[in-house]
Design a protein around this motif. Structure first.
Motif, PDB file in Angstrom:
ATOM      1  N   MET A  40      -1.569  -4.751   0.565  1.00 42.03           N
ATOM      2  CA  MET A  40      -1.837  -4.479   1.983  1.00 42.03           C
ATOM      3  C   MET A  40      -2.143  -2.983   2.154  1.00 42.03           C
ATOM      4  O   MET A  40      -1.427  -2.141   1.610  1.00 42.03           O
ATOM      5  N   TYR A  41      -3.160  -2.690   2.927  1.00 41.06           N
ATOM      6  CA  TYR A  41      -3.545  -1.294   3.193  1.00 41.06           C
ATOM      7  C   TYR A  41      -2.496  -0.648   4.122  1.00 41.06           C
ATOM      8  O   TYR A  41      -2.002  -1.300   5.048  1.00 41.06           O
ATOM      9  N   TYR A  42      -2.186   0.619   3.869  1.00 44.89           N
ATOM     10  CA  TYR A  42      -1.059   1.226   4.582  1.00 44.89           C
ATOM     11  C   TYR A  42      -1.238   1.214   6.101  1.00 44.89           C
ATOM     12  O   TYR A  42      -0.257   1.040   6.835  1.00 44.89           O
ATOM     13  N   ASP A  61      -2.684  -1.081   7.885  1.00 43.87           N
ATOM     14  CA  ASP A  61      -2.372  -2.440   8.361  1.00 43.87           C
ATOM     15  C   ASP A  61      -0.859  -2.644   8.417  1.00 43.87           C
ATOM     16  O   ASP A  61      -0.335  -3.257   9.344  1.00 43.87           O
ATOM     17  N   PHE A  62      -0.158  -2.115   7.405  1.00 43.71           N
ATOM     18  CA  PHE A  62       1.305  -2.205   7.420  1.00 43.71           C
ATOM     19  C   PHE A  62       1.864  -1.448   8.630  1.00 43.71           C
ATOM     20  O   PHE A  62       2.721  -1.959   9.358  1.00 43.71           O
ATOM     21  N   ASP A 109       4.448   8.802   3.611  1.00 47.98           N
ATOM     22  CA  ASP A 109       3.267   8.277   2.927  1.00 47.98           C
ATOM     23  C   ASP A 109       3.233   8.811   1.479  1.00 47.98           C
ATOM     24  O   ASP A 109       3.897   9.808   1.154  1.00 47.98           O
ATOM     25  N   THR A 155       2.446  -0.670  -0.501  1.00 51.21           N
ATOM     26  CA  THR A 155       1.154  -0.690   0.187  1.00 51.21           C
ATOM     27  C   THR A 155       0.110   0.029  -0.667  1.00 51.21           C
ATOM     28  O   THR A 155       0.439   0.795  -1.575  1.00 51.21           O
ATOM     29  N   GLU A 156      -1.155  -0.224  -0.308  1.00 50.54           N
ATOM     30  CA  GLU A 156      -2.256   0.491  -0.960  1.00 50.54           C
ATOM     31  C   GLU A 156      -2.706   1.642  -0.076  1.00 50.54           C
ATOM     32  O   GLU A 156      -2.607   1.530   1.148  1.00 50.54           O
ATOM     33  N   PRO A 210       4.939  -5.742   0.919  1.00 50.91           N
ATOM     34  CA  PRO A 210       4.796  -5.347   2.327  1.00 50.91           C
ATOM     35  C   PRO A 210       4.965  -6.515   3.296  1.00 50.91           C
ATOM     36  O   PRO A 210       5.593  -6.363   4.349  1.00 50.91           O
TER      37      PRO A 210
END
Ligand SMILES: C[S@@+](CC[C@H](N)C(=O)[O-])C[C@H]1O[C@@H](n2cnc3c(N)ncnc32)[C@H](O)[C@@H]1O
Length: 259
Positions: A1-3, A5-6, A113, A157-158, A207
């Motif tokens: 999951m892209y950060y 979006d999280f 992050d 996350t990605e 995530p």
């Protein structure tokens, strides 16, 4: 999951009434805020459209926290959700966390992050790569060792992971007291050596599972009831363990933390 979006889903799950972001750049993560928010960055260059209750500060986070009332742009409320994504050096991120915690409550959540760099080059203190995490990954070990009372969730996350810190204690001064000692230990010249649990993403949580946890409902309700930290934190630990398994420091870290 892209950060991003999280983070969008975390805003929905936690329903923060106040948000603080350190390091805003183009405003992509700050644009997710739907409550009174403070965005702090000495060199931001906005591309995203921000919500109506966002106040921007073109200054460093250290300058910001020297203000007499850092909670003024949040209508005086403690910070419910903070995103720490400013200067990507361990000692800066550590100061940012200590300053956020002092202005938070135990039901608040702080998110770092870039705690899972993929290579030693990406984690270098002296930036040489386009995508740069710096050595913020060291916060994992620092908090495990010096603040074992906190609940730290490493989220996969990605592209480079997030660290969620729950159960903050606004009255704690442990990190302030030990700041010089910690910096002397962790700030070392490049190349940075990545621990295996960072490079191989050990003990990293899915995530989707993190977002599905009932911890967010517990935190929302405890915030509304103004429940005291000690009892609330016990219930939070039980909930996290039930939903996500053991997330605390490993056996060696636990020994170090009490040494
Ligand atoms: C990775 S970018 C932030 C990206 C943004 N949070 C997002 O996800 O869309 C890091 C930002 O931190 C800012 N920065 C650097 N040093 C800082 C400091 N001491 N205090 C606050 N922000 C800082 C930089 O200007 C840069 O815009």
């Amino acid at each position: 999951m892209y950060y991003l979006d999280f983070l969008r889903s975390l805003h929905v799950a936690l329903e923060p009434r106040s948000y603080m972001e350190i390091g805003i750049r183009h405003g992509d993560s700050l644009a997710l805020a739907r409550c009174p928010a403070a965005g702090i960055d000495p060199e931001f260059n906005l591309h995203a459209e921000l919500g109506p209750e966002v106040t921007l500060f073109r200054e460093t986070s250290d300058e910001y926290f020297e203000r007499s009332d850092p909670l003024a742009p949040l209508a005086g409320r403690p910070v419910d959700l903070a995103f720490i994504d400013g200067m990507h050096l361990a000692e800066f991120a550590l100061r940012d966390f200590a300053n956020v915690e002092r202005n938070a409550r135990w039901t608040s959540v702080a998110v770092f992050d870039d705690i899972l760099p993929r290579t030693s080059e990406e984690a270098a203190r002296d930036r040489r790569t386009v995508t740069w995490t710096g050595d913020v990954f060291k916060l994992l070990g620092i908090l495990d060792r010096h603040r074992p009372d906190l609940l730290c969730l490493r989220v996969g996350t990605e592209p480079t992971g997030l660290l969620l810190v729950l159960g903050m204690d606004p009255g704690s001064r442990a990190l302030d007291r030990r700041y010089d000692e910690i910096v002397a230990e962790v700030v070392v010249p490049d190349p940075q050596v990545l621990p295996v649990d960072v490079s191989e993403r050990h003990r990293v949580l899915d995530p989707t599972a993190v977002l599905a946890s009932s911890a967010w409902q517990l935190l929302r309700e405890a915030r509304d009831r103004q429940e005291p930290r000690a009892a609330g934190l016990r219930a939070l630990r039980r909930t996290v363990r039930r939903d996500l398994g053991r997330v605390g420091p490993g056996p060696l870290r636990r020994l170090l933390a009490t040494a």
